[in-house]
Design a protein around this motif. Structure first.
Motif, PDB file in Angstrom:
ATOM      1  N   GLY A  17       1.116  40.280 -13.070  1.00 39.36           N
ATOM      2  CA  GLY A  17      -0.273  39.932 -12.736  1.00 39.36           C
ATOM      3  C   GLY A  17      -0.347  38.968 -11.574  1.00 39.36           C
ATOM      4  N   ALA A  18       0.513  37.966 -11.586  1.00 40.90           N
ATOM      5  CA  ALA A  18       0.534  36.996 -10.487  1.00 40.90           C
ATOM      6  C   ALA A  18       0.919  37.674  -9.173  1.00 40.90           C
ATOM      7  CB  ALA A  18       1.490  35.853 -10.805  1.00 40.90           C
ATOM      8  N   ALA A  19       1.887  38.573  -9.235  1.00 41.60           N
ATOM      9  CA  ALA A  19       2.299  39.291  -8.025  1.00 41.60           C
ATOM     10  C   ALA A  19       1.166  40.172  -7.505  1.00 41.60           C
ATOM     11  CB  ALA A  19       3.546  40.125  -8.303  1.00 41.60           C
ATOM     12  N   ALA A  20       0.441  40.827  -8.413  1.00 40.23           N
ATOM     13  CA  ALA A  20      -0.677  41.680  -7.999  1.00 40.23           C
ATOM     14  C   ALA A  20      -1.793  40.849  -7.379  1.00 40.23           C
ATOM     15  CB  ALA A  20      -1.206  42.474  -9.192  1.00 40.23           C
ATOM     16  N   LEU A  21      -2.052  39.664  -7.922  1.00 40.68           N
ATOM     17  CA  LEU A  21      -3.117  38.821  -7.389  1.00 40.68           C
ATOM     18  C   LEU A  21      -2.754  38.155  -6.063  1.00 40.68           C
ATOM     19  CD1 LEU A  21      -4.496  37.156 -10.640  1.00 40.68           C
ATOM     20  CD2 LEU A  21      -5.628  38.860  -9.197  1.00 40.68           C
ATOM     21  N   THR A  22      -1.483  37.901  -5.829  1.00 38.73           N
ATOM     22  CA  THR A  22      -1.067  37.272  -4.577  1.00 38.73           C
ATOM     23  C   THR A  22      -0.675  38.281  -3.500  1.00 38.73           C
ATOM     24  OG1 THR A  22       1.209  37.016  -5.366  1.00 38.73           O
ATOM     25  CG2 THR A  22      -0.299  35.168  -5.743  1.00 38.73           C
ATOM     26  N   SER A  23      -0.604  39.550  -3.857  1.00 41.30           N
ATOM     27  CA  SER A  23      -0.169  40.568  -2.894  1.00 41.30           C
ATOM     28  C   SER A  23      -1.038  40.669  -1.645  1.00 41.30           C
ATOM     29  CB  SER A  23      -0.025  41.926  -3.576  1.00 41.30           C
ATOM     30  OG  SER A  23      -1.259  42.379  -4.082  1.00 41.30           O
ATOM     31  N   PRO A  24      -2.370  40.461  -1.699  1.00 45.22           N
ATOM     32  CA  PRO A  24      -3.120  40.566  -0.442  1.00 45.22           C
ATOM     33  C   PRO A  24      -2.800  39.433   0.537  1.00 45.22           C
ATOM     34  CG  PRO A  24      -4.575  39.893  -2.218  1.00 45.22           C
ATOM     35  CD  PRO A  24      -3.271  40.282  -2.839  1.00 45.22           C
ATOM     36  N   TYR A  25      -2.439  38.281   0.021  1.00 48.76           N
ATOM     37  CA  TYR A  25      -2.059  37.181   0.913  1.00 48.76           C
ATOM     38  C   TYR A  25      -0.799  37.564   1.696  1.00 48.76           C
ATOM     39  CZ  TYR A  25      -5.429  34.487  -1.755  1.00 48.76           C
ATOM     40  OH  TYR A  25      -6.581  34.042  -2.345  1.00 48.76           O
ATOM     41  N   TYR A  26       0.119  38.198   1.007  1.00 48.78           N
ATOM     42  CA  TYR A  26       1.339  38.673   1.656  1.00 48.78           C
ATOM     43  C   TYR A  26       1.005  39.771   2.677  1.00 48.78           C
ATOM     44  CZ  TYR A  26       5.987  40.637   2.285  1.00 48.78           C
ATOM     45  OH  TYR A  26       7.150  41.105   2.827  1.00 48.78           O
ATOM     46  N   ALA A  27       0.088  40.677   2.308  1.00 49.08           N
ATOM     47  CA  ALA A  27      -0.308  41.757   3.225  1.00 49.08           C
ATOM     48  C   ALA A  27      -0.946  41.192   4.494  1.00 49.08           C
ATOM     49  CB  ALA A  27      -1.266  42.716   2.527  1.00 49.08           C
ATOM     50  N   VAL A  28      -1.788  40.168   4.353  1.00 46.13           N
ATOM     51  CA  VAL A  28      -2.420  39.537   5.512  1.00 46.13           C
ATOM     52  C   VAL A  28      -1.360  38.875   6.382  1.00 46.13           C
ATOM     53  CG1 VAL A  28      -3.920  37.623   6.224  1.00 46.13           C
ATOM     54  CG2 VAL A  28      -4.705  39.253   4.515  1.00 46.13           C
ATOM     55  N   LYS A  29      -0.420  38.195   5.741  1.00 46.40           N
ATOM     56  CA  LYS A  29       0.664  37.542   6.497  1.00 46.40           C
ATOM     57  C   LYS A  29       1.477  38.575   7.266  1.00 46.40           C
ATOM     58  CE  LYS A  29       4.629  34.474   5.835  1.00 46.40           C
ATOM     59  NZ  LYS A  29       5.726  35.237   6.351  1.00 46.40           N
ATOM     60  N   GLN A  30       1.802  39.683   6.631  1.00 49.51           N
ATOM     61  CA  GLN A  30       2.568  40.745   7.292  1.00 49.51           C
ATOM     62  C   GLN A  30       1.763  41.356   8.438  1.00 49.51           C
ATOM     63  OE1 GLN A  30       5.531  39.776   6.013  1.00 49.51           O
ATOM     64  NE2 GLN A  30       6.056  41.913   6.250  1.00 49.51           N
ATOM     65  N   PHE A  31       0.471  41.569   8.228  1.00 50.49           N
ATOM     66  CA  PHE A  31      -0.388  42.135   9.260  1.00 50.49           C
ATOM     67  C   PHE A  31      -0.451  41.221  10.479  1.00 50.49           C
ATOM     68  CE2 PHE A  31      -4.664  42.179  11.156  1.00 50.49           C
ATOM     69  CZ  PHE A  31      -4.685  43.468  11.653  1.00 50.49           C
ATOM     70  N   ARG A  32      -0.676  39.937  10.241  1.00 55.07           N
ATOM     71  CA  ARG A  32      -0.766  38.991  11.356  1.00 55.07           C
ATOM     72  C   ARG A  32       0.572  38.849  12.072  1.00 55.07           C
ATOM     73  NH1 ARG A  32      -3.481  33.800  10.835  1.00 55.07           N
ATOM     74  NH2 ARG A  32      -3.846  34.170  13.023  1.00 55.07           N
ATOM     75  N   SER A  33       1.675  38.862  11.328  1.00 55.90           N
ATOM     76  CA  SER A  33       3.001  38.792  11.950  1.00 55.90           C
ATOM     77  C   SER A  33       3.251  40.019  12.815  1.00 55.90           C
ATOM     78  CB  SER A  33       4.093  38.685  10.885  1.00 55.90           C
ATOM     79  OG  SER A  33       3.985  37.490  10.177  1.00 55.90           O
ATOM     80  N   ALA A  34       2.884  41.189  12.316  1.00 59.09           N
ATOM     81  CA  ALA A  34       3.049  42.423  13.095  1.00 59.09           C
ATOM     82  C   ALA A  34       2.186  42.383  14.344  1.00 59.09           C
ATOM     83  CB  ALA A  34       2.698  43.635  12.240  1.00 59.09           C
ATOM     84  N   ALA A  35       0.982  41.839  14.229  1.00 58.22           N
ATOM     85  CA  ALA A  35       0.091  41.729  15.384  1.00 58.22           C
ATOM     86  C   ALA A  35       0.677  40.788  16.429  1.00 58.22           C
ATOM     87  CB  ALA A  35      -1.286  41.249  14.946  1.00 58.22           C
ATOM     88  N   GLU A  36       1.169  39.645  15.988  1.00 57.53           N
ATOM     89  CA  GLU A  36       1.772  38.676  16.915  1.00 57.53           C
ATOM     90  C   GLU A  36       2.976  39.279  17.632  1.00 57.53           C
ATOM     91  OE1 GLU A  36       0.905  35.567  17.916  1.00 57.53           O
ATOM     92  OE2 GLU A  36      -0.933  35.683  16.726  1.00 57.53           O
ATOM     93  N   ALA A  37       3.776  40.051  16.895  1.00 57.35           N
ATOM     94  CA  ALA A  37       4.987  40.639  17.464  1.00 57.35           C
ATOM     95  C   ALA A  37       4.704  41.929  18.229  1.00 57.35           C
ATOM     96  CB  ALA A  37       6.000  40.909  16.357  1.00 57.35           C
ATOM     97  N   GLY A  38       3.505  42.489  18.071  1.00 54.70           N
ATOM     98  CA  GLY A  38       3.190  43.762  18.712  1.00 54.70           C
ATOM     99  C   GLY A  38       3.936  44.918  18.079  1.00 54.70           C
ATOM    100  N   ASP A  39       4.245  44.810  16.791  1.00 58.32           N
ATOM    101  CA  ASP A  39       4.996  45.828  16.057  1.00 58.32           C
ATOM    102  C   ASP A  39       4.073  46.990  15.701  1.00 58.32           C
ATOM    103  OD1 ASP A  39       6.525  47.358  14.328  1.00 58.32           O
ATOM    104  OD2 ASP A  39       7.246  45.633  13.156  1.00 58.32           O
ATOM    105  N   VAL A  40       4.115  48.041  16.528  1.00 55.86           N
ATOM    106  CA  VAL A  40       3.210  49.176  16.394  1.00 55.86           C
ATOM    107  C   VAL A  40       3.402  49.878  15.045  1.00 55.86           C
ATOM    108  CG1 VAL A  40       2.603  51.433  17.357  1.00 55.86           C
ATOM    109  CG2 VAL A  40       2.996  49.497  18.874  1.00 55.86           C
TER     110      VAL A  40
END
Length: 177
Positions: A17-40
């Motif tokens: 349950g904790a992993a499911a509730l915190t998963s969008p924070y991880y997704a946002v972090k991954q998205f922003r990291s990919a954006a910063e790196a230009g990882d298509v």
């Protein structure tokens, strides 16, 4: 059943349950990291591009109709019919050109959709806020100013238990004018 197994089951349920509730924070972090790196590739897997394009096309069409002044203003204009016929094609082409991995990376880095629009500076850093908008919906707001009306908002929607994808983008009305 042994108490040990009951506690183990409860602990496992709590962790899932904790992993499911915190998963969008991880997704946002991954998205922003990919954006910063230009990882298509990472951006392509983090964004549902057809859904984002649909959301922006409807927003831009609405903004364009508001700019034209509504039905009463267009009634007396001989070019109104032509404008109404051409506008959707122009909006479609514009959105298709902007909603790309590069365009989404620019939005995540700078809070704008153009190359120079909304470029974050050291004196005016990009303000970022995020949170749940529902159990299966999470928003990321990117803002260049203290005014909330200037925020671009990306909506992530749950896919499965732990997966999240950007499905909708709302741009401030000023960006659509």
């Amino acid at each position: 059943m042994s108490k040990k197994w009951i506690y183990a089951g409860l602990g496992a349920a709590f962790l899932l349950g904790a992993a499911a509730l915190t998963s969008p924070y991880y997704a946002v972090k991954q998205f922003r990291s990919a954006a910063e790196a230009g990882d298509v590739k990472a951006l392509e897997s983090a964004v549902d591009f057809p859904a984002v394009r649909r959301s922006l096309k409807s927003q831009m069409t609405l903004a364009l109709n508001q700019q034209m002044g509504g039905e009463s203003h267009r009634a007396g204009n001989p070019f109104a019919k032509l404008g109404r016929a051409v506008a959707p094609a122009l909006v479609d082409r514009l959105v298709d050109r902007v909603v790309t991995p590069k365009g989404m990376a620019n939005l995540a880095k700078n809070g704008g959709v153009g190359e120079k629009v909304g470029a974050a500076t050291e004196t005016q850093p990009l303000q970022v806020s995020y949170g749940y908008s529902g159990l299966n919906r999470f928003h990321l707001k990117l803002n260049q100013s203290a005014s909330a009306k200037n925020a671009a908002t990306l909506y992530f929607e749950r896919e499965g238990v732990f997966g999240w994808k950007v499905k909708q983008v709302e741009l401030p009305l000023g960006a659509l004018e």
